[in-house]
Design a protein around this motif. Sequence first.
Motif, PDB file in Angstrom:
ATOM      1  N   ALA A 150       0.633  -1.118   0.124  1.00 39.27           N
ATOM      2  CA  ALA A 150      -0.075  -0.055  -0.010  1.00 39.27           C
ATOM      3  C   ALA A 150       0.716   1.202  -0.093  1.00 39.27           C
ATOM      4  O   ALA A 150       0.226   2.370  -0.013  1.00 39.27           O
ATOM      5  N   THR A 151       2.116   1.252  -0.067  1.00 41.87           N
ATOM      6  CA  THR A 151       2.933   2.401   0.100  1.00 41.87           C
ATOM      7  C   THR A 151       2.899   3.248  -1.351  1.00 41.87           C
ATOM      8  O   THR A 151       2.839   4.625  -1.443  1.00 41.87           O
ATOM      9  N   HIS A 152       2.293   2.539  -2.386  1.00 39.40           N
ATOM     10  CA  HIS A 152       2.204   3.547  -3.703  1.00 39.40           C
ATOM     11  C   HIS A 152       0.721   4.275  -3.634  1.00 39.40           C
ATOM     12  O   HIS A 152       0.535   4.730  -4.622  1.00 39.40           O
ATOM     13  N   LEU A 153      -0.021   3.851  -2.705  1.00 36.99           N
ATOM     14  CA  LEU A 153      -1.477   4.633  -2.561  1.00 36.99           C
ATOM     15  C   LEU A 153      -1.534   6.095  -2.481  1.00 36.99           C
ATOM     16  O   LEU A 153      -2.200   6.814  -3.274  1.00 36.99           O
ATOM     17  N   PRO A 154      -0.655   6.603  -1.630  1.00 37.13           N
ATOM     18  CA  PRO A 154      -0.573   8.109  -1.457  1.00 37.13           C
ATOM     19  C   PRO A 154       0.171   8.521  -2.682  1.00 37.13           C
ATOM     20  O   PRO A 154      -0.267   9.724  -3.007  1.00 37.13           O
ATOM     21  N   LEU A 173      -5.590   4.897 -11.513  1.00 38.41           N
ATOM     22  CA  LEU A 173      -6.276   3.644 -10.857  1.00 38.41           C
ATOM     23  C   LEU A 173      -5.431   3.000 -10.213  1.00 38.41           C
ATOM     24  O   LEU A 173      -4.242   2.514 -10.567  1.00 38.41           O
ATOM     25  N   ALA A 174      -5.646   2.777  -9.080  1.00 38.07           N
ATOM     26  CA  ALA A 174      -4.546   2.062  -7.939  1.00 38.07           C
ATOM     27  C   ALA A 174      -5.086   0.802  -7.550  1.00 38.07           C
ATOM     28  O   ALA A 174      -6.235   0.752  -7.100  1.00 38.07           O
ATOM     29  N   LEU A 175      -4.427  -0.007  -7.844  1.00 39.00           N
ATOM     30  CA  LEU A 175      -4.557  -1.518  -7.644  1.00 39.00           C
ATOM     31  C   LEU A 175      -4.029  -1.766  -5.909  1.00 39.00           C
ATOM     32  O   LEU A 175      -2.981  -1.468  -5.462  1.00 39.00           O
ATOM     33  N   VAL A 201      -9.226   6.008  -8.489  1.00 41.86           N
ATOM     34  CA  VAL A 201     -10.241   4.697  -8.374  1.00 41.86           C
ATOM     35  C   VAL A 201      -9.337   3.679  -7.615  1.00 41.86           C
ATOM     36  O   VAL A 201      -8.313   3.398  -8.017  1.00 41.86           O
ATOM     37  N   PHE A 202      -9.917   3.526  -6.389  1.00 40.61           N
ATOM     38  CA  PHE A 202      -9.091   2.446  -5.616  1.00 40.61           C
ATOM     39  C   PHE A 202      -9.884   1.166  -5.860  1.00 40.61           C
ATOM     40  O   PHE A 202     -10.858   0.805  -5.635  1.00 40.61           O
ATOM     41  N   LEU A 203      -8.873   0.271  -6.309  1.00 41.45           N
ATOM     42  CA  LEU A 203      -9.707  -1.087  -6.646  1.00 41.45           C
ATOM     43  C   LEU A 203      -8.975  -2.230  -5.929  1.00 41.45           C
ATOM     44  O   LEU A 203      -7.714  -2.689  -5.852  1.00 41.45           O
ATOM     45  N   ILE A 204      -9.481  -2.803  -4.928  1.00 41.43           N
ATOM     46  CA  ILE A 204      -9.185  -3.591  -3.940  1.00 41.43           C
ATOM     47  C   ILE A 204      -9.511  -5.140  -4.688  1.00 41.43           C
ATOM     48  O   ILE A 204     -10.663  -5.588  -4.937  1.00 41.43           O
TER      49      ILE A 204
END
Length: 378
Positions: A150-154, A173-175, A201-204
């Motif tokens: 998850a460090t790439h989400l910010p 789009l963040a996976l 857009v966060f795609l879990i």
Amino acid sequence: MPAMVAESVQDGRPPAQALLPSAVPVQFVTEAGTAAPAAPAGYAEPPGERLREAYRLMVRGRRFDQQATALSRQGRLAVYPSSRGQEACQIAGALALREGDWLFPTYRDTVAMVTRGVDPVQALTLLRGDRHCGFDPPAVRVAPPCTPLATHLPHATGMADALRRKGAGGVVLALVGDGGTSEGDFHEALNFAAVFRAPVVFLIQNNRYAISVPLARQSAAPALAYKGVGYGVPSEQVDGNDLVAVTAVLTTAVDHARAGQGPFLVEAHTYRVDGHTNADDPGRYRDDDEVRRWLAADPLRRLETYLLGRGLLTERDVEAARADAEELAADLRARMDVEVRPDPLDLFAHVYAEPTAQLVEQRARLAAESADTESSHG
């Protein structure tokens, strides 16, 4: 209207009810490959031509994943995290984006990267143990695959906010996997994105396990999609093995972000068929019956059955897609079957735009030593 709800609407924050995901995951196609009994409200089935292209890319993605797994067993890759079983998420995610958009993948998302336009060999460069990601991120609008959870989400949220400020009209789009939603970076990214209305857009991809930790030991939420509500982020949950449904939901999510309405969170319920990586023994924490149940929901077989039944796909199309995938695999084998000789001088190539005097001196010293070594062996 209660006073607190009225105040929320007046200051621009939506009421909680407007943020809630569907009570059950959105589904268009059953596990048997037939149309779901009732079409999901609020979502449109993608055009047939788009689904045909998605099928071709899913076949390629599955074959790429199989070939990469084989390369890891042959020692051509240092490690390989398979995405077998998650192809519907990967393909739909890549296809939801336009040319000017960005994809922020994790280490398990090489199929999405290849679908987005990254050269297959370059997509595997990092997994060979190289010092860099192997490709030029701005050229393909794909960020380097992220290994720490998850460090790439910010970073993705920051990119989205930059696109918003520039008026570029792009979407990010963040996976992320289910395990990544337990990290602080996930929560920080959602909060920032919501406050600044970043078009992300966060795609879990909820594949049920964070390495060996099952979902029930990670979160007590009724679904991970509900985690968006607390930050003011509209959310949805979808059958992640139903490409038709994932495409429909992500299209809505991306359109929402592109229209300036801020972030969107999607949870795709899927399954990681193979181990966490080729170094993992999944038999230590899950049983064969569980795997067999999820194999029955295979996203590729499901889509193929559905499209054949609808007359949107023919047996000739199936054969052509498989032949195309075999060409991809053969090309990947040939180009990966080459020994890479690292250049020690690359240590100094990307440290500073303008090398310091110390680096120039150190580089010259190493170059001289390397030349002496080569001449003594010559």
